[in-house]
Scaffold this active site. Structure first.
Site, mmCIF file in Angstrom:
data_model
loop_
_atom_site.group_PDB
_atom_site.id
_atom_site.type_symbol
_atom_site.label_atom_id
_atom_site.label_comp_id
_atom_site.label_asym_id
_atom_site.label_seq_id
_atom_site.Cartn_x
_atom_site.Cartn_y
_atom_site.Cartn_z
ATOM 1 N N HIS A 1 1.779 -0.738 35.677
ATOM 2 C CA HIS A 1 1.750 0.077 34.463
ATOM 3 C C HIS A 1 0.735 -0.452 33.455
ATOM 4 O O HIS A 1 0.952 -0.436 32.252
ATOM 5 C CB HIS A 1 3.137 0.151 33.820
ATOM 6 C CG HIS A 1 3.447 1.478 33.189
ATOM 7 N ND1 HIS A 1 4.177 2.443 33.812
ATOM 8 C CD2 HIS A 1 3.105 2.002 31.989
ATOM 9 C CE1 HIS A 1 4.300 3.494 33.022
ATOM 10 N NE2 HIS A 1 3.643 3.245 31.905
ATOM 11 N N TYR B 1 7.963 11.503 34.728
ATOM 12 C CA TYR B 1 8.968 10.445 34.713
ATOM 13 C C TYR B 1 10.312 11.054 35.123
ATOM 14 O O TYR B 1 10.477 12.279 35.140
ATOM 15 C CB TYR B 1 9.092 9.840 33.314
ATOM 16 C CG TYR B 1 7.886 9.061 32.857
ATOM 17 C CD1 TYR B 1 7.708 7.735 33.246
ATOM 18 C CD2 TYR B 1 6.922 9.643 32.038
ATOM 19 C CE1 TYR B 1 6.605 7.005 32.826
ATOM 20 C CE2 TYR B 1 5.816 8.922 31.607
ATOM 21 C CZ TYR B 1 5.668 7.608 32.009
ATOM 22 O OH TYR B 1 4.570 6.896 31.590
ATOM 23 N N SER C 1 -0.353 13.367 32.418
ATOM 24 C CA SER C 1 0.995 12.899 32.105
ATOM 25 C C SER C 1 1.837 14.047 31.558
ATOM 26 O O SER C 1 1.341 14.916 30.842
ATOM 27 C CB SER C 1 0.925 11.773 31.072
ATOM 28 O OG SER C 1 2.216 11.441 30.601
ATOM 29 N N LYS D 1 4.096 6.204 41.747
ATOM 30 C CA LYS D 1 3.248 5.299 40.977
ATOM 31 C C LYS D 1 4.067 4.109 40.490
ATOM 32 O O LYS D 1 5.184 4.265 39.994
ATOM 33 C CB LYS D 1 2.648 6.047 39.782
ATOM 34 C CG LYS D 1 1.675 5.244 38.939
ATOM 35 C CD LYS D 1 1.027 6.145 37.892
ATOM 36 C CE LYS D 1 0.001 5.385 37.063
ATOM 37 N NZ LYS D 1 0.634 4.388 36.177
ATOM 38 N N THR E 1 6.211 8.575 38.288
ATOM 39 C CA THR E 1 6.083 7.219 37.740
ATOM 40 C C THR E 1 7.473 6.637 37.581
ATOM 41 O O THR E 1 8.287 7.148 36.803
ATOM 42 C CB THR E 1 5.347 7.236 36.394
ATOM 43 O OG1 THR E 1 4.034 7.764 36.584
ATOM 44 C CG2 THR E 1 5.233 5.828 35.820
#
Length: 408
Positions: A294, A141, A119, A270, A167
């Site tokens: 999620h 993100y 991440s 995602k 994501t």
């Protein structure tokens, strides 16, 4: 009789557990309540969180009693990476449950021959993680302006990331019925004093950090600006996300094209639950999607990903690769997901519980448990390879599938 080495130190965890459920219980006993609460909590009433696991119980097998295969294979290939089992590490945020955090997870995944998802909210820099696992995928993100996103993509590529995961399903839903765990903005002396009553009861966790000479780091180094040593705190990262306008499909296409120009490597989206979104992913040139809600930690009331998987695989499975993310706690869950069209699955909470329970070895333990469960299921089904899994391998009750976003 010689005692096991772990008994010599009462704060050192038992080095082995036989199921993901046991890893979860070990993590509960070892971690301070707010830390464990951050690992298990879903959003709002927890409907999606519970549904993710419960849906797997409705899928049944029809095992054989003879004609079993002596040799069975679970090796596969995902986004150009050969992996030894169809389980990869899903990117999760700050992993301060253990001093080595994401580096420990990356090492464990590498030792088991699989992919590490990192991440951009991680507690360890991408350079360290990619050095520990040469199959690292970097996750982003849609936060910050485009120049910032380009800088982060370039950094991930320079570090050796083999793919980019975007994501897009995060809405940071709040209002948990049981209350949200306390997450301090930073760990300083005042914070340590205030939280001491909750932490002092977990001497094993304290001992692990004390032995490492580190304190839990709640900053995000992969969000640091060029030339800065430290990234923003979790709340700083949240503020950046909150003040960034949500992306359109044109923005996602820009992200995919920019990553292609920088690296020429695969791009994955995602968080897909709908057929129309899956088709949009194909249209912008995505190489893969994960069918995910999620982990039940986003919009509560979203169906379990395994319910959405089959219809999405039917619609686009011949055009891109598909992963299933959500509710995986057993090897038999993996087999069910592959039977319904996934190329691989992604795990989140399961490996975090293993990390909390026993560090790098605990993550490896979780992967070994899933590997063993996959093998047992293949044996019972009389199959020699995961490639033989099809929808006909399993029994699906009427009304199980959720066909969200069917184009008119």
């Amino acid at each position: 009789m010689n005692r096991p080495a772990w008994l010599a130190n009462p704060w050192k965890p038992n080095p082995w557990f036989e199921s993901v459920a046991v890893a979860r219980e070990r993590a509960r006993k070892r971690l301070p309540a707010p830390v464990f609460g951050a690992l298990v909590a879903g959003s709002e009433r927890g409907q999606s969180l519970a549904g993710n696991q419960d849906a797997f119980r409705l899928i049944e097998f029809a095992p054989h009693v003879a004609g079993h295969q002596a040799d069975r294979s679970m090796a596969t290939r995902f986004l150009g990476q050969d992996i030894s089992l169809p389980v990869i590490i899903s990117p999760t945020g700050v992993q301060a449950v253990h001093p080595d955090g994401e580096v420990a997870v990356a090492r464990a995944a590498a030792s088991r021959g699989t992919i590490m998802g990192l991440s951009n909210f991680a507690s360890k820099p991408v350079e360290e993680v990619a050095a520990a696992n040469d199959r690292t995928f970097f996750q982003m993100y849609w936060t910050g302006d485009r120049d910032v996103m380009i800088q982060r993509m370039q950094r991930a590529h320079d570090a050796g990331a083999k793919a980019l995961i975007a994501t897009l399903d995060w809405s940071f839903s709040m209002g948990r019925d049981w209350g949200s765990p306390e997450i301090p903005e930073k760990v300083d002396l005042r914070t340590m004093i205030r939280m001491a009553p909750k932490v002092i009861t977990k001497p094993g966790w304290l001992y692990e950090f004390g032995r490492s000479g580190k304190i839990p780091d709640l900053t995000a180094p992969n969000l640091a600006k060029p030339g800065e040593a430290k990234g923003p705190t979790f709340f700083g990262a949240y503020y950046e996300w909150m003040t960034t306008p949500p992306p359109s499909w044109n923005d996602v296409a820009w992200m995919r094209d920019t990553w292609a120009q920088i690296s020429g490597k695969p791009f994955m989206i995602k968080g897909v639950c709908r057929i129309d979104d899956a088709k949009q992913a194909v249209d912008i040139g995505a190489d893969a999607i994960s069918v995910s809600n999620h982990g039940g930690n986003n919009l509560d009331g979203t169906p379990a990903p395994i319910r959405c998987l089959g219809p999405i695989a039917d619609a686009v499975g011949h055009q891109l690769e598909i992963a299933l993310d959500g509710g995986i706690t057993r090897g038999s869950d993996v087999v069910k997901a592959l039977a319904l069209g996934a190329r691989t699955v992604m795990i989140g909470r399961a490996y975090l519980w293993g990390l909390a329970a026993n560090g790098e070895a605990g993550v490896g333990n979780v992967l070994d448990i899933l590997r063993s469960g996959i093998d047992s299921a293949l044996l019972g089904l009389g199959l020699k390879s995961i490639d033989q899994l099809t929808p006909d391998t399993v029994e699906i009750p009427d009304g199980f599938h959720r066909r969200l976003g069917v184009p008119v």
